[in-house]
Design a protein around this motif. Sequence first.
Motif, PDB file in Angstrom:
ATOM      1  N   LEU A 297      38.592  31.245  38.256  1.00 34.60           N
ATOM      2  CA  LEU A 297      37.236  31.663  37.907  1.00 34.60           C
ATOM      3  C   LEU A 297      36.234  31.074  38.891  1.00 34.60           C
ATOM      4  O   LEU A 297      35.276  31.743  39.301  1.00 34.60           O
ATOM      5  N   GLY A 298      36.457  29.820  39.293  1.00 31.68           N
ATOM      6  CA  GLY A 298      35.571  29.203  40.271  1.00 31.68           C
ATOM      7  C   GLY A 298      35.574  29.956  41.587  1.00 31.68           C
ATOM      8  O   GLY A 298      34.528  30.127  42.221  1.00 31.68           O
ATOM      9  N   THR A 299      36.746  30.428  42.019  1.00 32.21           N
ATOM     10  CA  THR A 299      36.835  31.218  43.251  1.00 32.21           C
ATOM     11  C   THR A 299      36.024  32.496  43.134  1.00 32.21           C
ATOM     12  O   THR A 299      35.300  32.879  44.066  1.00 32.21           O
ATOM     13  N   MET A 300      36.118  33.166  41.999  1.00 37.28           N
ATOM     14  CA  MET A 300      35.353  34.391  41.782  1.00 37.28           C
ATOM     15  C   MET A 300      33.852  34.100  41.814  1.00 37.28           C
ATOM     16  O   MET A 300      33.072  34.839  42.421  1.00 37.28           O
ATOM     17  N   LEU A 301      33.459  33.002  41.177  1.00 36.19           N
ATOM     18  CA  LEU A 301      32.048  32.612  41.200  1.00 36.19           C
ATOM     19  C   LEU A 301      31.617  32.210  42.612  1.00 36.19           C
ATOM     20  O   LEU A 301      30.499  32.514  43.038  1.00 36.19           O
ATOM     21  N   GLY A 302      32.508  31.525  43.329  1.00 39.51           N
ATOM     22  CA  GLY A 302      32.195  31.119  44.690  1.00 39.51           C
ATOM     23  C   GLY A 302      31.926  32.317  45.592  1.00 39.51           C
ATOM     24  O   GLY A 302      30.997  32.305  46.417  1.00 39.51           O
ATOM     25  N   ALA A 303      32.757  33.362  45.461  1.00 37.30           N
ATOM     26  CA  ALA A 303      32.538  34.576  46.243  1.00 37.30           C
ATOM     27  C   ALA A 303      31.204  35.232  45.876  1.00 37.30           C
ATOM     28  O   ALA A 303      30.476  35.717  46.749  1.00 37.30           O
ATOM     29  N   LEU A 304      30.889  35.245  44.589  1.00 39.19           N
ATOM     30  CA  LEU A 304      29.612  35.818  44.152  1.00 39.19           C
ATOM     31  C   LEU A 304      28.433  35.010  44.694  1.00 39.19           C
ATOM     32  O   LEU A 304      27.404  35.574  45.096  1.00 39.19           O
ATOM     33  N   ILE A 305      28.573  33.687  44.704  1.00 39.78           N
ATOM     34  CA  ILE A 305      27.502  32.835  45.234  1.00 39.78           C
ATOM     35  C   ILE A 305      27.233  33.170  46.701  1.00 39.78           C
ATOM     36  O   ILE A 305      26.088  33.356  47.119  1.00 39.78           O
ATOM     37  N   ILE A 306      28.304  33.260  47.485  1.00 36.63           N
ATOM     38  CA  ILE A 306      28.144  33.571  48.910  1.00 36.63           C
ATOM     39  C   ILE A 306      27.514  34.949  49.092  1.00 36.63           C
ATOM     40  O   ILE A 306      26.628  35.143  49.927  1.00 36.63           O
TER      41      ILE A 306
ATOM     42  N   ARG B 276      52.112  26.213  36.347  1.00 36.53           N
ATOM     43  CA  ARG B 276      52.260  24.754  36.365  1.00 36.53           C
ATOM     44  C   ARG B 276      53.108  24.297  37.556  1.00 36.53           C
ATOM     45  O   ARG B 276      52.877  23.226  38.126  1.00 36.53           O
ATOM     46  N   GLN B 277      54.093  25.112  37.924  1.00 35.20           N
ATOM     47  CA  GLN B 277      54.908  24.768  39.087  1.00 35.20           C
ATOM     48  C   GLN B 277      54.072  24.789  40.368  1.00 35.20           C
ATOM     49  O   GLN B 277      54.234  23.916  41.236  1.00 35.20           O
ATOM     50  N   ILE B 278      53.186  25.762  40.494  1.00 29.81           N
ATOM     51  CA  ILE B 278      52.303  25.836  41.666  1.00 29.81           C
ATOM     52  C   ILE B 278      51.478  24.565  41.795  1.00 29.81           C
ATOM     53  O   ILE B 278      51.394  23.960  42.872  1.00 29.81           O
TER      54      ILE B 278
ATOM     55  N   ALA C 154      41.726  38.043  35.786  1.00 30.09           N
ATOM     56  CA  ALA C 154      42.168  37.611  34.452  1.00 30.09           C
ATOM     57  C   ALA C 154      43.657  37.297  34.448  1.00 30.09           C
ATOM     58  O   ALA C 154      44.094  36.291  33.863  1.00 30.09           O
ATOM     59  N   ALA C 155      44.451  38.142  35.122  1.00 27.64           N
ATOM     60  CA  ALA C 155      45.896  37.899  35.175  1.00 27.64           C
ATOM     61  C   ALA C 155      46.207  36.607  35.919  1.00 27.64           C
ATOM     62  O   ALA C 155      47.073  35.823  35.497  1.00 27.64           O
ATOM     63  N   ALA C 156      45.510  36.367  37.023  1.00 23.39           N
ATOM     64  CA  ALA C 156      45.760  35.146  37.796  1.00 23.39           C
ATOM     65  C   ALA C 156      45.344  33.907  37.013  1.00 23.39           C
ATOM     66  O   ALA C 156      46.054  32.893  37.017  1.00 23.39           O
ATOM     67  N   ALA C 157      44.191  33.967  36.346  1.00 20.58           N
ATOM     68  CA  ALA C 157      43.733  32.824  35.556  1.00 20.58           C
ATOM     69  C   ALA C 157      44.704  32.523  34.426  1.00 20.58           C
ATOM     70  O   ALA C 157      45.027  31.352  34.151  1.00 20.58           O
ATOM     71  N   TRP C 158      45.186  33.570  33.749  1.00 21.33           N
ATOM     72  CA  TRP C 158      46.165  33.372  32.673  1.00 21.33           C
ATOM     73  C   TRP C 158      47.460  32.776  33.230  1.00 21.33           C
ATOM     74  O   TRP C 158      48.054  31.869  32.626  1.00 21.33           O
ATOM     75  N   THR C 159      47.886  33.274  34.376  1.00 20.15           N
ATOM     76  CA  THR C 159      49.116  32.764  34.995  1.00 20.15           C
ATOM     77  C   THR C 159      49.008  31.279  35.305  1.00 20.15           C
ATOM     78  O   THR C 159      49.926  30.498  35.033  1.00 20.15           O
ATOM     79  N   MET C 160      47.874  30.872  35.880  1.00 13.25           N
ATOM     80  CA  MET C 160      47.720  29.478  36.277  1.00 13.25           C
ATOM     81  C   MET C 160      47.594  28.549  35.075  1.00 13.25           C
ATOM     82  O   MET C 160      48.017  27.395  35.124  1.00 13.25           O
ATOM     83  N   ARG C 161      47.039  29.042  33.980  1.00 15.93           N
ATOM     84  CA  ARG C 161      46.791  28.185  32.823  1.00 15.93           C
ATOM     85  C   ARG C 161      47.916  28.201  31.800  1.00 15.93           C
ATOM     86  O   ARG C 161      48.154  27.204  31.117  1.00 15.93           O
ATOM     87  N   ARG C 162      48.611  29.333  31.683  1.00 17.75           N
ATOM     88  CA  ARG C 162      49.496  29.513  30.529  1.00 17.75           C
ATOM     89  C   ARG C 162      50.966  29.662  30.852  1.00 17.75           C
ATOM     90  O   ARG C 162      51.787  29.767  29.927  1.00 17.75           O
TER      91      ARG C 162
END
Length: 329
Positions: free
Chosen positions: A282-291, A202-204, A189-197
Amino acid sequence: MSDRTVPIRRRTPLAELLSRHGSLAALVVLVAVNAAITPHFLSWQTLSVNLTQVTTIIIVAIGMTMVIATGGIDLSVGALMAIAGALAPLIFEGKLFPLPSPFVGVVLAYVLPVLAAGAFGWFNGMLVTRYRIQPIIATLVLFIAGRGIAQVMTNGNLQPFQNPPFQVIAMGHVVGVPVQVIAMALIGAAAAWTMRRTVFGRQILAIGGNERAARLAGIPADRVKRQVYLISGLCSGLAGLIVVAINSSSDANTNGLGMELDAIAAVAVGGTPLIGGRAAILGTMLGALIIQIVRYMLLANGVPDAAALVVKAGLIVLAVALQLQGRRT
């Protein structure tokens, strides 16, 4: 010169849906298939097993996602897990320095190994930014040397221990939910918030999209890159602690072995382009769950683990192919 305008190719509704929610759709399909063919798949015990087995991969993959979003890669994550996992028992057992109390030993065993892994991550970032070494080569240094460092610290021996206060991070529960799963969710949640907000997020993305343009726009690209490698190191350190806490032992030879490949696979399957410029936490988290669910499905239905590795490779190829198709449409 012709006056004809070139028609713009628009994505079909299905292509747009798969581009935005492909990982979630794949996870839903997998759950439905497993509910039909895998005994007891929808039980709480099965869910708990899958979540606890995938927690460390997700934590490491979150840091890897941020690195890849800048156009980099981090091959050292497994070795940093080994370093953190080797360091923790040495601290809480008082083998490095005297401890005023067992409680202080446990606190330091949580903090110092994670900070050490973060420092090594910062070192990776320095190699990339100050000395302009390609990320795959820069992180290959600790991929090779990091596990050696961990083995030297432990003389290459297994370190068994029983320390319930330290093992809370892996064995503890809050309202029936494993502590490690709660930690993983908070980090995600912290990483997703960081990347979006945040400006940092945005610099990354700007650096990964076009580093030269980002520098011309005044973005401190070198500092941001060092910070994302630091974050990757911190995530790896925490994952290393969880592994040794689960096993009640520290083995520098196996802790984190192959984790760099699992993390990159989760990032790719989750929809983050490996060329940078985008980050789907979130996609990364889902990707790990898929695998993880694919692997569990195969094992639960009598398919050897070696076949799961082949399927994992196929999932990566499929994910990359879908990303390429998405960019063409």
